[in-house]
Design a protein around this motif. Sequence first.
Motif, short mmCIF file in Angstrom:
data_model
loop_
_atom_site.label_atom_id
_atom_site.label_comp_id
_atom_site.label_asym_id
_atom_site.label_seq_id
_atom_site.Cartn_x
_atom_site.Cartn_y
_atom_site.Cartn_z
N ALA A 2 0.83 -1.20 0.00
CA ALA A 2 0.00 0.00 0.00
C ALA A 2 0.86 1.25 0.00
N THR A 3 2.00 1.21 0.66
CA THR A 3 2.88 2.37 0.70
C THR A 3 3.38 2.72 -0.69
N ASN A 4 3.74 1.72 -1.51
CA ASN A 4 4.19 1.98 -2.87
C ASN A 4 3.09 2.61 -3.70
N SER A 5 1.86 2.15 -3.51
CA SER A 5 0.73 2.71 -4.24
C SER A 5 0.54 4.18 -3.89
N ILE A 6 0.63 4.50 -2.59
CA ILE A 6 0.49 5.88 -2.16
C ILE A 6 1.63 6.73 -2.72
N CYS A 7 2.86 6.21 -2.67
CA CYS A 7 4.00 6.96 -3.19
C CYS A 7 3.85 7.23 -4.69
N MET A 8 3.38 6.23 -5.43
CA MET A 8 3.19 6.41 -6.86
C MET A 8 2.14 7.49 -7.12
N GLU A 9 1.07 7.47 -6.35
CA GLU A 9 0.04 8.48 -6.50
C GLU A 9 0.62 9.87 -6.20
N MET A 10 1.42 9.96 -5.15
CA MET A 10 2.05 11.22 -4.80
C MET A 10 3.01 11.65 -5.91
N SER A 11 3.77 10.72 -6.42
CA SER A 11 4.71 11.00 -7.50
C SER A 11 3.98 11.53 -8.74
N ASP A 12 2.88 10.88 -9.08
CA ASP A 12 2.08 11.34 -10.22
C ASP A 12 1.52 12.73 -9.98
N ALA A 13 1.04 12.98 -8.78
CA ALA A 13 0.48 14.29 -8.45
C ALA A 13 1.56 15.36 -8.53
N LEU A 14 2.73 15.06 -8.00
CA LEU A 14 3.83 16.03 -8.05
C LEU A 14 4.25 16.32 -9.47
N SER A 15 4.27 15.31 -10.31
CA SER A 15 4.61 15.50 -11.72
C SER A 15 3.60 16.42 -12.40
N ALA A 16 2.32 16.18 -12.14
CA ALA A 16 1.28 17.02 -12.73
C ALA A 16 1.34 18.45 -12.22
N LEU A 17 1.51 18.60 -10.91
CA LEU A 17 1.57 19.94 -10.33
C LEU A 17 2.80 20.70 -10.81
N SER A 18 3.90 19.99 -10.95
CA SER A 18 5.12 20.62 -11.47
C SER A 18 4.90 21.10 -12.90
N ALA A 19 4.25 20.28 -13.70
CA ALA A 19 3.98 20.67 -15.09
C ALA A 19 3.10 21.91 -15.15
N LEU A 20 2.17 22.02 -14.21
CA LEU A 20 1.25 23.15 -14.21
C LEU A 20 1.80 24.39 -13.52
N SER A 21 2.97 24.29 -12.94
CA SER A 21 3.53 25.43 -12.20
C SER A 21 4.03 26.53 -13.13
N GLN A 22 4.19 26.25 -14.40
CA GLN A 22 4.65 27.24 -15.36
C GLN A 22 3.42 27.88 -16.01
N PRO A 23 3.31 29.20 -16.02
CA PRO A 23 2.10 29.87 -16.50
C PRO A 23 1.69 29.52 -17.94
N THR A 24 2.63 29.38 -18.84
CA THR A 24 2.27 29.06 -20.23
C THR A 24 1.64 27.67 -20.31
#
Length: 98
Positions: A2-24
């Motif tokens: 379960a910990t790996n599943s949560i980490c993967m979800e967090m990793s995916d969320a961080l990737s998406a949020l990082s991509a959206l952090s740039q205004p363009t």
Amino acid sequence: MATNSICMEMSDALSALSALSQPTRHRCLELLVQRGRASAGELAEALGTPANLLSSHLSILSAARLITSVREGRSIIYSPDKARLADLINHLVSLASA
């Protein structure tokens, strides 16, 4: 396990949020959500961004799986991945309600 599943979800969320952090990139995704789909040329024109610069932004959004693309003739048509956006929203809501 379960910990790996949560980490993967967090990793995916961080990737998406990082991509959206740039205004363009954020604006590009907003346009795709509003329009449903658009070519790189249409997005470049709407954003006032040179196509070569927009290409790298689209690649980052694609790598974060926030958008999808299909080739139609000589054009590549981009669309928002609404299921992925819903997953991101659900992840953030789960953080707020924890």
